[in-house]
Design an enzyme around this catalytic site. Structure first.
Site, PDB file in Angstrom:
ATOM      1  CB  VAL A 157      -0.954  -0.001   1.221  1.00  0.00           C
ATOM      2  CG1 VAL A 157      -1.645   1.349   1.367  1.00  0.00           C
ATOM      3  CG2 VAL A 157      -1.999  -1.110   1.074  1.00  0.00           C
ATOM      4  CB  CYS A 191       0.242   1.294  -4.534  1.00  0.00           C
ATOM      5  SG  CYS A 191       0.721  -0.300  -5.247  1.00  0.00           S
ATOM      6  CD  GLU A 192      -2.837   5.134  -1.323  1.00  0.00           C
ATOM      7  OE1 GLU A 192      -2.743   6.347  -1.596  1.00  0.00           O
ATOM      8  OE2 GLU A 192      -3.895   4.494  -1.433  1.00  0.00           O
ATOM      9  CB  SER A 193       3.460   7.769  -0.486  1.00  0.00           C
ATOM     10  OG  SER A 193       4.078   6.738   0.288  1.00  0.00           O
ATOM     11  CE1 TYR A 229      -4.094   2.467  -4.161  1.00  0.00           C
ATOM     12  CE2 TYR A 229      -5.868   1.206  -3.146  1.00  0.00           C
ATOM     13  CZ  TYR A 229      -4.671   1.895  -3.038  1.00  0.00           C
ATOM     14  OH  TYR A 229      -4.048   1.995  -1.824  1.00  0.00           O
TER      15      TYR A 229
END
Length: 245
Positions: free
Chosen positions: A113, A116-118, A213
């Protein structure tokens, strides 16, 4: 009022003659406490200091165990992408393992996560205002912090890596419980629970959103798991070769 004046006058007269109408107790301890109370307070303070020291030692032991697990899983190596100072990298690796264990999810899912997020950018901010490693929205962060029993304070505190991982991991685990599967929970993590329910209720939108996502995160998670398995196999083979040698 006249009666009260007479009573006060009488008391003054008695005091003037050396006769006390009411007994007066002279303080015995530093705060007017009896010696035995003062001693009990000192013992309690000593026990509290001993307990604090023992808890600090326990925390060090737990952190060392979590760091060893982070090394085994490859998390320690992965957090280098954050660019944080080495000590903070270790703290981040420990936080990922600790919070994943606390919330009963795989630490590598948390890493997936984050990637993929940051992409491990500790100061990332999305176009909608999500912040930090796991892209936690400020309102969500404040709600989760209150639920966990502490005050988040300023939204910029979401840039603290350990705080962000604590709140983001708790949120992810809560969504998995509420939505039933990791994939559905990831829809809610990305779109928000309310919109996620509407997306998942319609087959066409569900299929389209799932291909984005959630698929990206799950693919990253599987890649990390495969990497971990390769590393564990190599270590086991090396240990076998060392024993034979």
């Amino acid at each position: 009022m006249r009666g009260w004046t007479v009573a006060m006058t009488t008391a003054a007269m008695l005091m003037g003659t050396g006769a006390l109408a009411f007994p007066v107790q002279v303080p015995e301890g530093p705060q007017g406490e009896a010696p035995e109370v003062t001693e009990l307070r000192a013992r309690l303070s000593e026990r509290e200091a001993e307990l604090k020291a023992a808890l600090a030692k326990l925390q060090v032991y737990e952190d060392e165990a979590d760091l060893a697990e982070a090394d085994r899983l490859g998390v320690t190596e992965l957090v280098k992408a954050s660019g944080l100072p080495e000590r903070q990298q270790r703290r981040l690796a420990v936080a990922i393992v600790r919070e994943a264990r606390r919330n009963n999810i795989d630490p590598l899912l948390v890493v997936a996560v984050i990637r993929c997020e940051s992409s491990f950018n500790n100061y990332a901010v999305s176009h909608v205002g999500a912040m930090g490693l796991m892209q936690v929205m400020p309102d969500t962060g404040k709600y989760l912090a209150d639920k966990a029993g502490f005050r988040l304070g300023r939204s910029s505190n979401l840039f603290d890596a350990e705080t962000n991982v604590e709140l983001g991991t708790a949120y992810l685990a809560d969504l998995i419980q509420r939505f039933g599967t990791v994939e559905r929970a990831l829809v809610a993590y990305n779109a928000g629970p309310g919109l996620a329910r509407r997306i998942l209720a319609r087959p066409e939108s569900r299929k389209k959103f799932m291909a984005g996502y959630p698929t990206k995160v799950v693919k990253e998670f599987r890649k990390l798991k495969a990497r971990q398995e390769r590393q564990l196999t190599l270590r086991a083979q090396q240990a076998t070769d060392d024993r034979r040698g």
